[in-house]
Design a protein around this motif. Structure first.
Motif, PDB file in Angstrom:
ATOM      1  N   SER A   1       0.998  -1.171  -0.050  1.00 55.06           N
ATOM      2  CA  SER A   1      -0.132  -0.092  -0.122  1.00 55.06           C
ATOM      3  C   SER A   1       0.916   1.293  -0.175  1.00 55.06           C
ATOM      4  O   SER A   1       1.937   1.103   0.655  1.00 55.06           O
ATOM      5  CB  SER A   1      -0.844  -0.044   1.078  1.00 55.06           C
ATOM      6  OG  SER A   1      -0.343   0.273   2.386  1.00 55.06           O
ATOM      7  N   ASP A   2       0.281   2.290  -0.622  1.00 56.27           N
ATOM      8  CA  ASP A   2       1.044   3.569  -0.617  1.00 56.27           C
ATOM      9  C   ASP A   2       1.137   4.301   0.687  1.00 56.27           C
ATOM     10  O   ASP A   2       2.344   4.679   1.309  1.00 56.27           O
ATOM     11  CB  ASP A   2       0.238   4.693  -1.482  1.00 56.27           C
ATOM     12  CG  ASP A   2       0.159   4.559  -2.775  1.00 56.27           C
ATOM     13  OD1 ASP A   2       1.224   3.687  -3.402  1.00 56.27           O
ATOM     14  OD2 ASP A   2      -0.322   5.247  -3.568  1.00 56.27           O
ATOM     15  N   GLU A   3       0.320   3.816   1.734  1.00 58.61           N
ATOM     16  CA  GLU A   3       0.212   4.257   3.261  1.00 58.61           C
ATOM     17  C   GLU A   3       1.387   3.541   3.852  1.00 58.61           C
ATOM     18  O   GLU A   3       2.531   4.392   4.446  1.00 58.61           O
ATOM     19  CB  GLU A   3      -0.883   3.921   3.838  1.00 58.61           C
ATOM     20  CG  GLU A   3      -1.974   4.666   3.431  1.00 58.61           C
ATOM     21  CD  GLU A   3      -2.782   4.330   2.258  1.00 58.61           C
ATOM     22  OE1 GLU A   3      -2.603   2.963   1.897  1.00 58.61           O
ATOM     23  OE2 GLU A   3      -3.627   4.823   1.520  1.00 58.61           O
TER      24      GLU A   3
ATOM     25  N   GLU B   1       4.937   5.186   2.141  1.00 61.20           N
ATOM     26  CA  GLU B   1       5.227   6.626   2.572  1.00 61.20           C
ATOM     27  C   GLU B   1       5.527   6.517   4.140  1.00 61.20           C
ATOM     28  O   GLU B   1       6.442   7.164   4.647  1.00 61.20           O
ATOM     29  CB  GLU B   1       3.942   7.345   2.574  1.00 61.20           C
ATOM     30  CG  GLU B   1       3.968   8.954   3.020  1.00 61.20           C
ATOM     31  CD  GLU B   1       2.734   9.709   2.769  1.00 61.20           C
ATOM     32  OE1 GLU B   1       2.926  10.789   3.334  1.00 61.20           O
ATOM     33  OE2 GLU B   1       2.103   9.469   1.995  1.00 61.20           O
ATOM     34  N   SER B   2       4.945   5.708   5.203  1.00 66.67           N
ATOM     35  CA  SER B   2       5.375   5.553   6.591  1.00 66.67           C
ATOM     36  C   SER B   2       6.592   5.152   6.517  1.00 66.67           C
ATOM     37  O   SER B   2       7.400   5.665   7.530  1.00 66.67           O
ATOM     38  CB  SER B   2       4.296   4.559   7.151  1.00 66.67           C
ATOM     39  OG  SER B   2       4.711   4.391   8.537  1.00 66.67           O
TER      40      SER B   2
ATOM     41  N   TYR C   1       5.920  -3.440   8.834  1.00 66.34           N
ATOM     42  CA  TYR C   1       5.589  -3.206   7.216  1.00 66.34           C
ATOM     43  C   TYR C   1       5.082  -4.365   6.549  1.00 66.34           C
ATOM     44  O   TYR C   1       5.192  -4.418   5.290  1.00 66.34           O
ATOM     45  CB  TYR C   1       6.581  -2.158   6.469  1.00 66.34           C
ATOM     46  CG  TYR C   1       6.668  -0.901   7.236  1.00 66.34           C
ATOM     47  CD1 TYR C   1       5.592   0.072   7.120  1.00 66.34           C
ATOM     48  CD2 TYR C   1       7.716  -0.724   7.895  1.00 66.34           C
ATOM     49  CE1 TYR C   1       5.630   1.173   7.875  1.00 66.34           C
ATOM     50  CE2 TYR C   1       7.925   0.562   8.586  1.00 66.34           C
ATOM     51  CZ  TYR C   1       6.883   1.685   8.422  1.00 66.34           C
ATOM     52  OH  TYR C   1       7.028   2.798   9.236  1.00 66.34           O
TER      53      TYR C   1
END
Length: 90
Positions: A47-49, A52-53, A84
């Motif tokens: 996921s992009d989230e 980014e995290s 992650y």
């Protein structure tokens, strides 16, 4: 969606996120290489989230002038696996 790790890392470096000092091109490239390598692993949450995290984690944990890819690689991968990993890989 981010087209690649460099776009995301550069966006954070130049955007609202502030680092202590500026990364040298070689440091940023080494950080990008680790980011790209780990975020393309089958266990990493796509996921992009999550990406980014993870990028923010890298900048917060290893500010410019303190990052050493040889020294920090194993710590980064361990953290990525802890925080992650995609849900279906656990």
């Amino acid at each position: 969606m981010y087209t690649n790790g460099l776009d995301l890392l550069l966006g954070l470096e130049m955007g609202s996120f502030s680092s202590k000092g500026a990364f040298e091109p070689a440091e940023l490239e080494a950080l990008k290489d680790i980011f790209d390598e780990l975020t393309t692993q089958p266990w990493f949450d796509p996921s992009d989230e999550a990406k980014e995290s993870f990028a923010k984690y890298l900048f917060e944990t290893f500010p410019a002038v303190t990052f050493d890819p040889r020294k920090h690689r194993s710590v980064i991968e361990t953290s990525a696996r802890m925080f992650y990993t995609r849900d279906d890989a656990r």
